[in-house]
Scaffold this active site. Structure first.
Site, short mmCIF file in Angstrom:
data_model
loop_
_atom_site.label_atom_id
_atom_site.label_comp_id
_atom_site.label_asym_id
_atom_site.label_seq_id
_atom_site.Cartn_x
_atom_site.Cartn_y
_atom_site.Cartn_z
N HIS B 128 0.84 -1.21 0.00
CA HIS B 128 0.00 0.00 0.00
C HIS B 128 0.87 1.26 0.00
CE1 HIS B 128 -3.50 2.53 1.27
NE2 HIS B 128 -2.55 3.22 1.88
N GLU B 129 1.84 1.30 0.88
CA GLU B 129 2.65 2.53 1.00
C GLU B 129 3.52 2.76 -0.25
OE1 GLU B 129 1.92 4.59 3.23
OE2 GLU B 129 0.70 3.26 4.45
N HIS B 132 1.64 4.83 -2.58
CA HIS B 132 1.76 6.28 -2.31
C HIS B 132 3.09 6.82 -2.84
CE1 HIS B 132 -1.87 6.64 -0.09
NE2 HIS B 132 -1.47 6.02 1.01
N HIS B 138 -5.57 7.44 -2.04
CA HIS B 138 -6.44 6.36 -1.58
C HIS B 138 -7.58 6.06 -2.55
CE1 HIS B 138 -5.03 6.91 2.83
NE2 HIS B 138 -4.34 5.97 2.20
#
Lengths: 133, 192
Positions: B128-129, B132, B138
């Site tokens: 997930h990170e 980013h 998101h």
């Protein structure tokens, strides 16, 4: 194996409530574990500590900063924040602190805000906007 | 999927290779370092499969483009961590490259050996990170990697269509990426 029984009493969803209770015990002593007590509160109510929920929504980009401190009133701003939160995270959009919503609020998550106006690019807060598809 | 304002992305000549390194002062000691490195290698690899970007681990933390570290509380970036659960991690949009995980979590690479009720899957959060770091914000799709919430003892590591379309809008497609296989896997998950 036990299955939750359907009920029509006050539209109370036992399966969801059971989930909330189960997660609440896991979330004891975690930053947002205390939010379980806000479940089923409605607009117009006053509840000690709901200012912490407003701080949560502010942190993740759903509420603007207050002129002073957040109040403990379930006001229109909080309702609007809940609407946006539910819309953003794929929950049924009710504007209420139903158990599904409170359950997700208590869940651990990424520290980045959901509107990304606080996306940390430098050590100072930088205002950004997102494009959603 | 969504982007940060201006759709920032890493700008490098193609084929792009980004380097990453682990903070010498910001690691956890209850997981073998090799396992942590393997987790991140797999997480980076998932994104590499769909975009023409490669990731290479380097030893020199200062010169790496992506900086990974486990940190406690206030760690100097204005976004202090909050202890067990709550905020698990955060990362910075391109081309900052910082990826921070809350050292207070019980990070797990295998739930069969880590029995804690508050254990958090490291690979899910890393994947997930990295999204980013690459420029994705998101998603509202609950099974997408970029959905912001992850429950303890749950695992979400496979990119979904939403993630793939988002990151490919930023970097284009890896020529070797088989879109059909992803659709098939999505379908299998849906049916399963």
């Amino acid at each position: 194996r036990n299955f939750p029984q359907p009920t029509t009493v006050l539209n109370f969803d036992h399966s969801t409530a059971t989930t909330l209770a189960a997660h609440s015990s896991v979330y004891n002593n975690t930053p947002w574990g205390g939010f379980a007590k806000f479940a089923n509160l409605e607009k117009g109510s006053h509840f000690t500590g709901i200012c912490d929920l407003k701080t949560y929504f502010h942190h993740f980009g759903y509420l603007p900063p207050p002129p002073g401190n957040f109040s403990d009133d379930f006001d229109s701003d909080l309702e609007s924040a809940i609407f946006n939160y539910q819309r953003n995270l794929g929950l049924p959009v009710t504007g209420k602190l139903d158990t599904d919503t409170v359950d997700l609020i208590m869940a651990p998550r990424c520290g980045m805000g959901d509107d990304h106006t606080r996306a940390a690019v430098n050590t100072t807060t930088r205002h950004l906007h997102t494009t959603r598809h | 999927y969504s982007f940060f304002n201006g759709q920032p992305r890493w700008m490098r000549s193609s084929p792009m290779t980004l380097t990453y390194a682990f903070s010498p002062d910001g690691m956890i000691d209850y997981l073998p370092q090799e396992e942590i490195r393997a987790v991140f290698s797999r997480a980076f690899g998932r994104w590499s499969e769909v975009i023409p970007v490669n990731f290479t681990e380097v030893e020199d933390y200062r010169t790496a483009e992506i900086h990974i570290g486990f940190h406690n509380g206030d760690h100097g970036d204005g976004e202090p961590f909050d202890g067990v659960l709550g905020v698990l991690a955060h990362a910075f949009s391109p081309e900052n490259g910082r990826l921070h995980l809350d050292a207070a979590e019980t990070w797990a690479v295998d739930f069969q050996t880590e029995g804690s009720r508050v254990a958090v899957d490291l690979e899910s959060v890393a994947t997930h990170e990295i999204g980013h770091v690459l420029g994705l914000a998101h998603s509202s799709v609950s099974d997408a990697i970029m959905y912001p919430s992850l429950r303890p003892r749950s695992r979400r590591v496979d990119l979904r269509i939403d993630d793939v379309e988002g990151v490919q809008a930023l970097y284009g497609s890896n020529p070797n990426f088989n879109y059909g296989s992803l659709l098939e896997s999505d379908q299998e998950t849906f049916n399963g």
